[in-house]
Design a protein around this motif. Structure first.
Motif, short mmCIF file in Angstrom:
data_model
loop_
_atom_site.label_atom_id
_atom_site.label_comp_id
_atom_site.label_asym_id
_atom_site.label_seq_id
_atom_site.Cartn_x
_atom_site.Cartn_y
_atom_site.Cartn_z
N TYR A 1 -12.18 -0.18 9.81
CA TYR A 1 -12.39 -1.28 8.88
C TYR A 1 -13.39 -2.31 9.40
CZ TYR A 1 -8.37 0.27 6.12
OH TYR A 1 -7.51 1.00 5.35
N GLU B 1 2.72 -6.32 9.54
CA GLU B 1 1.48 -7.03 9.19
C GLU B 1 1.78 -8.31 8.41
OE1 GLU B 1 -1.64 -4.60 7.69
OE2 GLU B 1 -1.74 -3.56 9.60
N HIS C 1 7.54 2.04 5.28
CA HIS C 1 7.69 0.73 5.91
C HIS C 1 9.06 0.21 5.56
CE1 HIS C 1 3.63 0.00 7.36
NE2 HIS C 1 3.16 0.50 6.24
N ASP D 1 0.83 -1.20 0.00
CA ASP D 1 0.00 0.00 0.00
C ASP D 1 0.87 1.25 0.00
OD1 ASP D 1 -2.52 1.41 2.25
OD2 ASP D 1 -2.11 1.75 0.13
N GLU E 1 -0.23 1.37 14.73
CA GLU E 1 -1.03 2.02 13.68
C GLU E 1 -2.49 2.12 14.10
OE1 GLU E 1 -0.92 0.79 9.58
OE2 GLU E 1 1.20 0.25 9.72
N LYS F 1 -5.25 8.78 5.05
CA LYS F 1 -5.30 8.74 6.51
C LYS F 1 -4.32 9.74 7.12
CE LYS F 1 -6.94 3.98 6.83
NZ LYS F 1 -6.63 3.56 5.42
C1 ADA Z 1 -2.04 -1.30 7.35
C2 ADA Z 1 -0.67 -1.11 6.71
C3 ADA Z 1 -0.43 0.29 6.21
C4 ADA Z 1 -1.67 0.86 5.51
C5 ADA Z 1 -2.82 0.87 6.52
C6 ADA Z 1 -4.10 1.44 5.91
O1 ADA Z 1 -1.98 -1.12 8.71
O2 ADA Z 1 0.36 -1.42 7.64
O3 ADA Z 1 0.66 0.25 5.30
O4 ADA Z 1 -2.01 0.03 4.43
O5 ADA Z 1 -3.10 -0.49 6.89
O6 ADA Z 1 -4.05 2.60 5.51
O7 ADA Z 1 -5.08 0.69 5.87
#
Ligand code: ADA
Length: 600
Positions: free
Chosen positions: A436, A380, A316, A140, A463, A530
């Motif tokens: 989520y 993760e 990351h 991501d 996180e 976010k």
């Molecule tokens: C996870 C991941 C992040 C990002 C986050 C999100 O925790 O570690 O890289 O993807 O979710 O924004 O959903």
């Protein structure tokens, strides 16, 4: 001597992947006279150029460099990062190949390959994604390719230091004991000098080392040491100089005196329990992509500190070292990470070796940064899968063997099924309850239940976050993707976690919105939003609340009483509006909100 080769180079994409067969690395095939080679900046990300925004593949670079006449020098080319795979040639002869997009590497150049006048350096960069790479095929963030950080020409004497690592321990009399472990390429006697950064003319300690072995160590005592901390980021300089008459290279190390360890469920920093209040950051700033100028990285660190944070997670992967320089000077506690992220081929020995090589390179590069307090070997990762569990446990052990002065961890997204976390020094868990899945009101319960998987360890919530499109305000309805909803969500998490005194800290996901091919609905439009600031650093509503939020004295409150009263306040608010009693309605709403965000 180091010569910066960054600047204007020539470059060309290779979408048909014919460059190797057509030998673009040859001098005759890579000159400025060939029109296909266009002007390109190094460092840069080709995806930051609109023409190549979505291009994943191979991109070729070429430049010419002169060699100052230094007989008997060893020549190398250092790349501070090329994403993802790099092959390089000098004057048409290959000098090396490297895999991994976020750490420095260097290729030695045999002297017989070099010409006294102009030399041609050709580089092939390639950023295909694969489950046999690190990160794997899906992640991501945006897969920027290119020579994304600086390139240097190293002209070196064989009489030089290969490395020098500084370990510090705080003495009971207020002094500090410094242990210096050094490695020389060829031995030579040297002197050492310690000064406080900013006071080069006031020697604190000095000495001479005869050095009869390539690896050696010595101790230094600093009386009345100034400790490094987020509040007082005091720095020292250690200079290693060849003894008089010895033709060898100097070497200097900037360091800070600080100690980090755990004691039961506490993280102990300079002898006291510490609470981390942090956020994460991806290495991306428009319009640069990943190739962010140094001063912009310093600005990010200053802005993050100004908001009241004392910690930063470099998500990351390892960022350019300039960010750690900034964290050292400005005072941020850093959790650094290698990009073992989500799904990669955990069964593969070669993939493990790549991960271990990245871990080793991260620790080698950043060992002397006082701001770095934790190494994370993954994020993760599916530890319920046996191969992944073994992969992570081996990396944790390797990190501990390389650096006993820091905490080692990995970041989990598993709550109750994670058995691997017992092998961490600190248990790190990501939580998006209420965003989520589920309801954030159950946050305290979920975290408390999760703690039972490793009750004797320190914990961090590494996180939590909510998406908000900049400028979308919804004060009454607090619609999803509004800044109001994000602020309410983050405030609730911060207050709830602060109310659980067994948690040693937290990191908001994330400081700044970032580009991601995974994020495409109407509020995201290609970005993970976010961030607490937008892509242009525009602050979102939560930023107005953060200084006071981060300063609040939160007392753990009895959830049971408030759980009973909260619905009553909601009902009272509804009745008061119905009977046109706005004062009562607003008072009831405030009580409900205060519970919801745990302010009491
Ligand atoms: C996870 C991941 C992040 C990002 C986050 C999100 O925790 O570690 O890289 O993807 O979710 O924004 O959903």
């Amino acid at each position: 001597m180091n010569i910066l080769l960054s600047g204007e180079w020539r470059g060309r994409p290779d979408p048909k992947q014919t460059g190797l067969n057509q030998e673009w690395f040859r001098v005759n095939n890579s000159g400025p006279d060939i029109p296909e080679w266009k002007s390109v900046d190094v460092p840069s990300c080709w995806n930051a150029d609109p023409r190549y925004e979505r291009y994943e593949g191979i991109f070729w670079y070429a430049t010419d460099f002169d060699l100052p006449g230094e007989a008997d020098s060893e020549i190398a080319i250092r790349f501070l990062a090329v994403n993802y795979l790099c092959r390089a040639w000098v004057n048409g002869r290959e000098i090396g190949i490297h895999e991994g997009g976020y750490l420095p590497f260097e290729f030695n150049v045999p002297n017989e390959r070099l010409l006294p006048g102009g030399n041609r350096l050709v580089v092939m960069a390639e950023n295909f994604r694969s489950s046999r790479r690190i990160p794997g095929a899906l992640f991501d963030w945006f897969n920027y390719g290119g020579i994304v950080r600086d390139v240097e020409l190293l002209i070196r004497s064989p009489f030089r230091f290969k490395d020098a690592r500084v370990r510090t321990s705080i003495l009971s009399d207020g002094g500090a004991e410094i242990t210096v472990n050094y490695q020389q390429i060829q031995t030579f006697p040297f002197s050492w000098l310690v000064t406080e950064c900013g006071e080069p003319d006031k020697p604190i300690a000095s000495g001479v080392i005869e050095s009869h072995a390539l690896d050696g160590s010595f101790e230094i005592i600093i009386p009345n040491a100034k400790l490094w901390s987020p509040e007082t980021p005091s720095l020292y300089m250690l200079e290693l100089k060849p003894a008089p008459g010895v033709n060898a290279e100097n070497h200097s190390v900037r360091f800070g005196v600080r100690e980090i360890r755990t004691f039961g469920p506490r993280i102990i920093f300079n002898g006291k329990p510490i609470k981390l209040k942090g956020d994460s950051l991806h290495e991306e700033l428009m319009p640069y992509g990943r190739s962010i100028p140094r001063e912009e990285r310093f600005r990010d660190a200053r802005d993050i500190k100004k908001l009241g944070f004392n910690a930063l997670r470099t998500a990351h992967y390892t960022h350019d070292e300039a960010l750690l320089d900034a964290a050292d000077e400005i005072g941020l506690l850093v959790l650094e990470e290698i990009p073992v992220y989500w799904d990669i081929d955990y069964e593969s020995r070669s993939v493990y070796e790549k991960a271990e090589s990245m871990l080793r390179d991260m620790i080698a590069r950043d060992f002397n940064h006082p701001s770095v307090i934790q190494w994370s070997v993954g994020n993760e990762v599916p530890v319920e899968n046996e191969a992944c569990d073994l992969f992570i446990q081996r990396l944790l052990a390797e990190a501990r063997s390389l650096d006993e002065t820091r905490l080692v961890t990995y970041v989990s997204s598993r709550f109750l099924i994670d058995e691997t976390r017992k092998a961490s020094d600190v248990c790190c868990v990501n939580c998006y309850l209420g965003w989520y899945f589920g309801d954030e009101k159950e946050l305290a319960g979920l975290l408390t239940a999760t703690r039972e998987t490793a009750p004797d360890k320190p914990w961090l919530v590494t996180e939590f976050g909510a998406c908000a499109r900049s400028g979308f305000r919804s004060p009454k309805r607090r619609s999803k993707y509004s800044e109001n909803r994000q602020a309410e969500f983050l405030a609730h998490y911060i207050r709830t976690i602060n109310g659980l005194d067994w948690i040693s800290g937290w990191f908001i996901w994330i400081y700044r919105d970032f580009k991601s091919p995974m994020r495409n609905h109407k509020y995201q439009q290609g970005f993970n939003r976010k961030g607490i600031v937008g892509v242009e650093r525009e602050q979102k509503l939560i930023c107005e609340m953060l200084p006071s939020l981060l300063d609040e004295k939160i007392l753990p409150k009895s959830e049971s009483i408030m759980k009973f009263l909260a619905p009553a306040f909601k009902k009272l608010e509804e009745f008061a509006w119905r009977f046109a009693q706005p004062m009562i309605a607003r008072a009831a709403k405030k009580e409900y909100d205060d519970f919801f965000t745990g302010i009491k």
